[in-house]
Motif scaffolding. Sequence first.
Motif: not given
Length: 497
Positions: A11-17, A22-27, A241-246
């Motif tokens: 729940k600390s990440i989001g209810h969609q997971f 799901d949490i791991i791969k969407n982090t 998936r975002n600029v920081r990771d890139t």
Amino acid sequence: MVPTNVFSNKKSIGHQFSSADDIIKNTKAIKLSEAIKNRSISCVEVMNAYLNQISKKNPLVNAIVALEERDKLIEQAQQKDKDLSNGIYHGWMHGFPHAVKDLALTKGIVSSMGSPIFKDYIPKHDDIIVERIKNSGAILIGKTNVPEFGLGSNTYNKVYGTTGNAYNPKLVAGGSSGGASVALAMNMVPVADGSDMMGSLRNPAAYNNIIGFRPSFGRVPSGPTNEVFIQQLGYNGPMGRNVRDTAMLLSTMAGYDSRYPLSIDDDPLQFTNNLDVDVKGKKIAWLGDLNGYLPMEKGVLALCESNLKIFEGLGCHVESVIVDFNMEQLWETWLIERHWLITGIASKLYSDPKKREQLSSAMRWEIENGLKLTGVDTYKASINRTKWYSTLNSLFDEYDAVVLPSAQVFPFNKEIHYPTSIGSKKMDTYHRWMEVVIPGTLSGCPIVNIPAGFNSQGLPMGMQLIGKNKRDFEVLQLAHAYEEAMPKIIRHAFNIV
């Protein structure tokens, strides 16, 4: 640091997971890295989560190929966990599952380059970027699919087949980093490496709504290879998936290597620095369709132009600019340099009749035209390329960045090898429909694909943000500012397959 309850309380990440996987791969990759380092989550859990996602999603799109055996990968993840227990930390990619683009050599893993000629080739050494990724702690799980030898912007070959788009598997993934882009967009890997000669870090990134960064020439060393001075068209670079990771992956890939003497001797750790910056007052030149020169599918320009307002909202000044240069001549320059380079690399394959039969029509066409060239032809092309660089460099005297669409058409049916026309304009080569990337390629300047959203059919598009030579970090900062200001529907698409 990531709070330890992030992975124990979804729940600390989001209810969609709905699960730990799901949490791991969407982090985000950077946060996942921190969670592994502080042992909030194990490398084995991360590996299982990503392998489960690959089992579920990869059959739909065929993005990851030459996948290693699961038991072998779990054993490597267990070893990474043991290393952490013993105080050994390999780097920010410690325990990351990573699939290398199939144009790069990977020791002990098949490196086919999408060619039947090399379908069983297992290298005895890694490319420089692969060495660096492994030394940073990543576990190689396999390869990402490419068109044969990376030619063309539709990822298909006779070895592994065709890669489908992350938003619609019936459509093209782009290329040549098509497999990498789709694997990344569909959460099958945390970050991805790619390479770019003719938009291969830009076109597939645009088609899959992710970030692809083509660095300045020399930023990321190539090879080891038998020629280190002439090959100045294609560069390796990071995707995220975002600029920081890139940017974080760029910090791993970049840096001087004596085996590649033209590599830039700058500290790659600069790319780990904070990307937040006030971009108010920055001036951006919008080149659009190059004053009507480039044919564009309906909707491409309008979509991009609507998103230029994001820059204006940040306080940037965006102006439409007409560049005084013969773009048809620039295309001819591109053809000559590409023919010449590919012929030099692959002429031995062509000279062997049995191997020649296995080459794609695109490769044979490149070589056959290359064999017609003279030394004078290639030198004149280099002079014209220099004139183009000077033209663009002068533009940077007034503007901080230049923007173009990342493609001229939206993703199309993957069974069509390439568009034969755009509107009423016939395409005279297999890659003419991607001419929009040529100005950036021939400049050698840093370029990032930033998402431009979706058309009414839900198909993604992107924009090329081009910066001054060797100002890679500034380009990433501007891209990050744009990303942070984007509407969530562009930043986080929910209609991936």
